[in-house]
Design a protein around this motif. Structure first.
Motif, PDB file in Angstrom:
ATOM      1  N   ALA A 223       0.848  -1.190   0.000  1.00 42.73           N
ATOM      2  CA  ALA A 223       0.000   0.000   0.000  1.00 42.73           C
ATOM      3  C   ALA A 223       0.886   1.242   0.000  1.00 42.73           C
ATOM      4  O   ALA A 223       1.737   1.406   0.876  1.00 42.73           O
ATOM      5  CB  ALA A 223      -0.916   0.006   1.223  1.00 42.73           C
ATOM      6  N   GLU A 224       0.666   2.111  -0.985  1.00 38.62           N
ATOM      7  CA  GLU A 224       1.447   3.338  -1.101  1.00 38.62           C
ATOM      8  C   GLU A 224       0.772   4.476  -0.350  1.00 38.62           C
ATOM      9  O   GLU A 224      -0.441   4.699  -0.468  1.00 38.62           O
ATOM     10  CB  GLU A 224       1.602   3.729  -2.572  1.00 38.62           C
ATOM     11  CG  GLU A 224       2.398   5.008  -2.785  1.00 38.62           C
ATOM     12  CD  GLU A 224       2.462   5.431  -4.235  1.00 38.62           C
ATOM     13  OE1 GLU A 224       3.056   6.478  -4.531  1.00 38.62           O
ATOM     14  OE2 GLU A 224       1.893   4.705  -5.087  1.00 38.62           O
ATOM     15  N   VAL A 225       1.535   5.211   0.430  1.00 41.19           N
ATOM     16  CA  VAL A 225       1.009   6.383   1.119  1.00 41.19           C
ATOM     17  C   VAL A 225       0.715   7.468   0.079  1.00 41.19           C
ATOM     18  O   VAL A 225       1.585   7.850  -0.696  1.00 41.19           O
ATOM     19  CB  VAL A 225       2.010   6.916   2.160  1.00 41.19           C
ATOM     20  CG1 VAL A 225       1.488   8.208   2.804  1.00 41.19           C
ATOM     21  CG2 VAL A 225       2.291   5.866   3.225  1.00 41.19           C
ATOM     22  N   HIS A 228      -0.593  12.449   3.914  1.00 40.02           N
ATOM     23  CA  HIS A 228      -0.169  12.388   5.309  1.00 40.02           C
ATOM     24  C   HIS A 228      -0.570  13.708   5.952  1.00 40.02           C
ATOM     25  O   HIS A 228       0.028  14.747   5.703  1.00 40.02           O
ATOM     26  CB  HIS A 228       1.344  12.174   5.384  1.00 40.02           C
ATOM     27  CG  HIS A 228       1.868  11.992   6.772  1.00 40.02           C
ATOM     28  ND1 HIS A 228       2.152  13.051   7.621  1.00 40.02           N
ATOM     29  CD2 HIS A 228       2.164  10.871   7.470  1.00 40.02           C
ATOM     30  CE1 HIS A 228       2.602  12.577   8.767  1.00 40.02           C
ATOM     31  NE2 HIS A 228       2.627  11.261   8.707  1.00 40.02           N
ATOM     32  N   VAL A 240      -3.654   5.511   2.363  1.00 41.81           N
ATOM     33  CA  VAL A 240      -2.852   4.661   1.477  1.00 41.81           C
ATOM     34  C   VAL A 240      -3.706   4.097   0.351  1.00 41.81           C
ATOM     35  O   VAL A 240      -4.936   4.001   0.461  1.00 41.81           O
ATOM     36  CB  VAL A 240      -2.192   3.506   2.263  1.00 41.81           C
ATOM     37  CG1 VAL A 240      -1.346   4.048   3.413  1.00 41.81           C
ATOM     38  CG2 VAL A 240      -3.241   2.519   2.792  1.00 41.81           C
ATOM     39  N   THR A 258       5.879  -1.098   8.468  1.00 46.10           N
ATOM     40  CA  THR A 258       6.526   0.001   7.757  1.00 46.10           C
ATOM     41  C   THR A 258       7.904  -0.428   7.264  1.00 46.10           C
ATOM     42  O   THR A 258       8.495  -1.376   7.802  1.00 46.10           O
ATOM     43  CB  THR A 258       6.713   1.224   8.677  1.00 46.10           C
ATOM     44  OG1 THR A 258       7.778   0.954   9.603  1.00 46.10           O
ATOM     45  CG2 THR A 258       5.430   1.542   9.435  1.00 46.10           C
TER      46      THR A 258
END
Length: 446
Positions: A223-225, A228, A240, A258
């Motif tokens: 899962a890509e952030v 934020h 995400v 992480t």
């Protein structure tokens, strides 16, 4: 291998020759083992020494299943002979649990040194989880209606560590080794046989659940952030985008790893109901010495790639009824409560939802604007902030009501949940209508 949402010479133990279930000549050998995925395996780095090797490695020691709550157990049920023997062992182990845990890991890492690299570099925060969860599951061995779903969730969640059926005998062997050493006053052949049967039952349920889950879901998701949002100096909303569809239900949670702390997983609730764009959001508070939480709050930025375990948890809405929802959310525990509100809204029913949002200071009500916007949009929703230095959120609920027609949902710190359950019982809400995904401390305290 387990979690409860748990320098010594090793003893020599002998296999129980009592006809307990399993194939082959070793303890706890799983029946009809099925090969799972190879993802999650890490090259071994032996670090322990001093004990002879014997079996296969265990998996990572964390859970994605909710701990068993005492409210689900029928105290009137007569305990089986095995349960009595198991509980007798646990009573003797309790005062020396720390030593038993250390010895358990000494056995595990010296007999199976190739496994050490599957665990976090520092074991401080999770060293007792494996034994605690094993003992918790064993304690509830007679309560299959509660135990089986709990163990199935564990089996599903442990796939992300590369768990294989052959790993379970190693853990069982070391469990017996530790228990026999530290419960010496009550340990005998009959007790050992009871533990072998108990652990065999536990491990087989998990193995079968993992094999079933492998047919329909990946072991883990990347899962890509994508955003934020730092709400306070120590609270962030992290959103995400999974690399493939991620099915879940509002009120559930996942385990998250992480890149800054490999092999360290922590649980976070989904902060919204499933979205059309597939994005997932989490509310994270950085806590002192919290490796994952500090990484997510202070280091994660768009573009960082996380790993997600499967969804878990039973704090979900029953849409077959029109009962109202009484929701208590403390601190970042408001995240799954917000998801429940969105879930009710999406189903279109005008059932009353009462949200008590607790915090020690106004500053800690970091998501109050979102909750008040939801209240303005939905006339069936009432949001009541409760600011109290003593964290008396459950007590505030007593001033309202009555709540006898409501299902209750609790999310927040362990103390709040414990007090909340007691307060809700006192005002007449049946135990079967109180829902929470608690932590190991709540199980142990009951």
């Amino acid at each position: 291998m387990f979690e409860a949402r748990h320098s010594m010479d090793a003893p020599t133990t002998t296999s129980a020759d009592d006809g307990t279930p399993g194939d082959g000549g070793d303890w706890f050998t799983p029946c009809n083992p099925q090969q799972g995925p190879e993802d999650g395996r890490i090259p071994a780095t032996p670090e322990a020494q001093g004990v002879s090797q014997r079996q296969a490695p265990p998996p990572q020691a964390q859970s994605t299943a909710p701990p068993i709550s005492v409210r689900q157990v029928n105290p009137a049920q007569k305990a089986s002979v095995d349960a009595v023997l198991v509980q007798r062992t646990m009573a003797e182990i309790a005062p020396v649990a720390d030593k038993a845990t250390s010895y358990f890991y000494a056995l595990l890492f010296t007999r199976h040194p190739e496994l050490r690299a599957l665990f976090p570099a520092a074991m401080d925060t999770q060293r007792d989880r494996i034994l605690k969860a094993l003992l918790t599951a064993a304690e509830h061995i007679d309560h299959t209606d509660v135990l089986v779903p709990y163990l199935k969730n564990l089996g599903h969640g442990h796939r992300k560590y590369g768990t294989q059926p052959e790993h379970y005998p190693a853990v069982g062997e070391c469990l017996i080794g530790s228990l026999s050493r530290y419960a010496s006053a009550t340990w005998d052949e009959e007790t050992e046989a009871a533990w072998v049967r108990t652990y065999t039952t536990i491990s087989q349920i998990m193995i079968d659940a993992a094999a079933e889950d492998e047919m329909r879901a990946p072991a883990w998701w990347l899962a890509e952030v994508v955003s934020h949002d730092l709400r306070t100096p120590d609270i962030a909303v992290v959103t995400v985008r999974p690399n493939q569809p991620y099915p879940f239900v509002a009120g559930q949670y996942t385990s998250l790893e992480t890149p800054w702390w490999p092999r360290v997983w922590r649980h976070y609730s989904f902060a919204s109901a499933p979205r059309p764009d597939g994005l997932l959001s989490f509310h994270v508070k950085a806590v002192p010495a919290g490796w994952v939480s500090n990484a997510l709050v202070h280091h994660a930025r768009p573009g960082a790639v996380l790993r997600l375990g499967p969804p878990a948890g039973s704090m979900t809405v029953d849409h077959t009824t029109d009962s109202g929802l009484l929701c208590l959310g403390g601190g970042t525990g408001i995240a799954p409560i917000k998801a429940l509100v969105e879930d009710v809204a999406e189903h279109g029913r005008r059932r009353p939802v009462e949200v008590f949002y607790g915090a020690r200071t106004d500053h800690d009500l970091y998501d109050i604007d979102t909750m008040l916007r939801l209240q303005r949009s939905h006339p069936w929703l009432a949001v009541r902030p409760v600011v109290d230095q003593r964290a008396q959120l459950p007590e505030a609920v007593r001033e309202y009501g009555p709540w006898n027609e409501y299902d209750a949902y609790l999310s927040g710190p362990p103390g709040m949940i414990r007090n909340g359950v007691d307060a809700l019982r006192d005002i007449g809400i049946p135990e079967g209508r109180i829902r929470h995904d608690s932590v190991e401390e709540l199980v142990a305290s009951n």
